[in-house]
Scaffold this active site. Structure first.
Site, PDB file in Angstrom:
ATOM      1  N   ALA A  56      79.142  54.352  32.053  1.00  0.00           N
ATOM      2  CA  ALA A  56      79.415  55.398  31.058  1.00  0.00           C
ATOM      3  C   ALA A  56      80.292  56.469  31.679  1.00  0.00           C
ATOM      4  O   ALA A  56      80.262  56.687  32.896  1.00  0.00           O
ATOM      5  CB  ALA A  56      78.107  56.012  30.554  1.00  0.00           C
ATOM      6  N   ASP A  57      81.081  57.110  30.844  1.00  0.00           N
ATOM      7  CA  ASP A  57      81.897  58.235  31.288  1.00  0.00           C
ATOM      8  C   ASP A  57      81.924  59.260  30.162  1.00  0.00           C
ATOM      9  O   ASP A  57      82.258  58.927  29.023  1.00  0.00           O
ATOM     10  CB  ASP A  57      83.321  57.789  31.626  1.00  0.00           C
ATOM     11  CG  ASP A  57      84.138  58.923  32.216  1.00  0.00           C
ATOM     12  OD1 ASP A  57      83.699  59.488  33.236  1.00  0.00           O
ATOM     13  OD2 ASP A  57      85.196  59.255  31.659  1.00  0.00           O
ATOM     14  N   THR A  58      81.557  60.494  30.490  1.00  0.00           N
ATOM     15  CA  THR A  58      81.513  61.565  29.495  1.00  0.00           C
ATOM     16  C   THR A  58      82.587  62.590  29.811  1.00  0.00           C
ATOM     17  O   THR A  58      82.707  63.038  30.951  1.00  0.00           O
ATOM     18  CB  THR A  58      80.125  62.237  29.484  1.00  0.00           C
ATOM     19  OG1 THR A  58      79.139  61.248  29.195  1.00  0.00           O
ATOM     20  CG2 THR A  58      80.052  63.344  28.440  1.00  0.00           C
ATOM     21  N   GLY A  72      82.355  57.332  26.692  1.00  0.00           N
ATOM     22  CA  GLY A  72      82.736  55.932  26.600  1.00  0.00           C
ATOM     23  C   GLY A  72      81.686  55.131  27.333  1.00  0.00           C
ATOM     24  O   GLY A  72      81.102  55.617  28.305  1.00  0.00           O
TER      25      GLY A  72
END
Length: 185
Positions: A65-67, A102
Site C-alpha cells: 500500500a502507498d498513501t 493505492g
C-alpha cells in the site's frame, strides 16, 4: 495461506491486526519514486512495486500500500524537516485535499490493484496551532505532515469517505482479503 504486509507502517500493522491475527510484516526495499502521470497512478504504482518486491522473495499473499496526500494535483509526501512540515500545514490550512491509498494484493500469482480516495478539509489554522502541532513531532513521518488518528485530528474540519484510508489502510483492502478467503478474527 501466509499473509504478508509489505510495509513498515505501524498504523497499517495496527489496522490489519484488528481484522486478521496471523500475518507477517516484511517491509519492501523499493524506492517510492514513480513515473505515473496522475496521483492515483502514482499510489498504485508504488504499492505494486512494494508488493512485487516482497512477493518475489517470500511468496504467500502480499499486501502493498502507498498513501499520499494531494492538494490540487500536487503530491505532499513526508516532510524532511520541520520547515517542510510547516509549509505543508500552511498549504493545507482551510482547504480540501485528497488522501489516496493505492494498493496491490498478490495472491496465488495474480494481482489485485486499486485505490481509495477520501476528501479531507482542514480548519483554518493559526500560526500558533501549526507551531504547536510541529512541536509534537507527529508531522515528520506522515504524508501531508499530519496524522488524523493522533493529535492531528484536531486540524481536521471534516472528512468524506473512509477514515481508515486517511490513516493509511482503507477498508477496501480488508474486504479484498476477506473475499480471497482470509477469515476475519
Amino acid at each position: 495461506m501466509r499473509l504478508i504486509l509489505a510495509s513498515q507502517s505501524p498504523r497499517r500493522r495496527e489496522i490489519l491486526s484488528k481484522f486478521f491475527k496471523n500475518f507477517d510484516v516484511i517491509p519492501s526495499k523499493v524506492s517510492e519514486e514513480s513515473i505515473a502521470k496522475t496521483p492515483e497512478e502514482h499510489a498504485v504504482e508504488v504499492a505494486r512495486k512494494k508488493a512485487c518486491d516482497v512477493y518475489s522473495r517470500y511468496g504467500g499473499t502480499v499486501v502493498g500500500a502507498d498513501t499520499i496526500v494531494v492538494l490540487k494535483d500536487k503530491i505532499l509526501g513526508k516532510p524532511r524537516n520541520k520547515e517542510e512540515a510547516r509549509k505543508m500545514l500552511r498549504e493545507l490550512s482551510g482547504k480540501v485535499h485528497k488522501v489516496i491509498t493505492g494498493y496491490c494484493i498478490i495472491h496465488e500469482g495474480k494481482e489485485i490493484t486499486g485505490y481509495v480516495v477520501t476528501e479531507v478539509k482542514f480548519r483554518e489554522l493559526s500560526k500558533e496551532e501549526i507551531e504547536w502541532y510541529i512541536s509534537t513531532g507527529e508531522p515528520l513521518d506522515k504524508a501531508g505532515a499530519y496524522g488524523i488518528q493522533g493529535k492531528g485530528g484536531v486540524l481536521v474540519e471534516w472528512i468524506k469517505g473512509d477514515y481508515y484510508n486517511v490513516v493509511g489502510f482503507p477498508m477496501k483492502i480488508i474486504l479484498e482479503l476477506k473475499n480471497l478467503g482470509f477469515k476475519l478474527s
